[in-house]
Design a protein around this motif. Structure first.
Motif, mmCIF file in Angstrom:
data_model
loop_
_atom_site.group_PDB
_atom_site.id
_atom_site.type_symbol
_atom_site.label_atom_id
_atom_site.label_comp_id
_atom_site.label_asym_id
_atom_site.label_seq_id
_atom_site.Cartn_x
_atom_site.Cartn_y
_atom_site.Cartn_z
ATOM 1 N N ALA A 1 20.226 41.670 110.091
ATOM 2 C CA ALA A 1 20.559 40.339 110.612
ATOM 3 C C ALA A 1 21.983 39.938 110.251
ATOM 4 O O ALA A 1 22.681 39.324 111.057
ATOM 5 N N ILE A 2 22.421 40.303 109.056
ATOM 6 C CA ILE A 2 23.800 40.017 108.649
ATOM 7 C C ILE A 2 24.774 40.767 109.547
ATOM 8 O O ILE A 2 25.767 40.216 110.017
ATOM 9 N N ARG A 3 24.478 42.041 109.806
ATOM 10 C CA ARG A 3 25.336 42.844 110.684
ATOM 11 C C ARG A 3 25.350 42.277 112.097
ATOM 12 O O ARG A 3 26.409 42.131 112.716
ATOM 13 N N GLU A 4 24.170 41.916 112.614
ATOM 14 C CA GLU A 4 24.079 41.339 113.961
ATOM 15 C C GLU A 4 24.858 40.026 114.061
ATOM 16 O O GLU A 4 25.481 39.747 115.076
ATOM 17 N N ASN A 5 24.818 39.227 113.010
ATOM 18 C CA ASN A 5 25.564 37.971 113.021
ATOM 19 C C ASN A 5 27.065 38.243 113.063
ATOM 20 O O ASN A 5 27.792 37.602 113.816
#
Length: 113
Positions: free
Chosen positions: A73-77
Motif C-alpha cells: 500500500a505504501i508503494r502504491e501510494n
C-alpha cells in the motif's frame, strides 16, 4: 486477494459483535510503517492527499501477516496515489471514529478502496 480481505473483515466484525471492542473502517493513503519493537509495527496514513494524519494504527504480532500488504500500500501510494480501506479495532473502547485521540487501535485488514 480482495475477496479474502473482505472475508477477514467480515470475520472480524462478527468477532467484535461478541466482544466489547469496536471494529470499523477508515479510508486513506498509507504513508509509512515503523517498528515499535516486540514484533509490533505502527502504520501512518492520511485521510486525504494533504498532510492531515489520522492516528496511527498498530500491527500487533498476531496480525504480522499484514506487514506485506501494508508495504504494498505504501508503494502504491507513492506511485499511483492509491487509496486503501483499513479495518480497525479499538481494543480499549467503543469509539469508532478514524480520528479519536487514541493511537493503540489495531489494524485487522487492509484492501484497496
Amino acid at each position: 486477494m480482495k475477496g479474502y480481505t473482505k472475508a477477514i473483515a467480515a470475520s472480524a466484525l462478527i468477532f467484535a459483535a461478541q466482544s466489547q471492542a469496536a471494529v470499523f473502517t477508515c479510508s486513506g493513503y498509507v504513508k509509512a510503517v515503523f517498528s515499535k519493537g516486540n514484533n509490533t509495527f505502527e502504520v501512518k496514513y492520511n485521510r486525504n492527499l494533504g498532510n492531515f494524519e489520522n492516528e496511527p494504527v498498530i500491527i500487533y504480532p498476531e496480525h504480522s501477516y499484514l506487514l506485506g500488504p501494508v508495504l504494498e500500500a505504501i508503494r502504491e501510494n507513492a506511485e499511483n496515489q492509491t487509496k486503501y480501506t483499513l479495518v480497525i479495532e479499538n481494543r480499549d473502547g467503543s469509539d469508532s471514529r478514524c480520528h479519536d485521540g487514541e493511537s493503540g487501535n489495531a489494524l485487522l485488514a487492509i484492501t484497496k478502496y
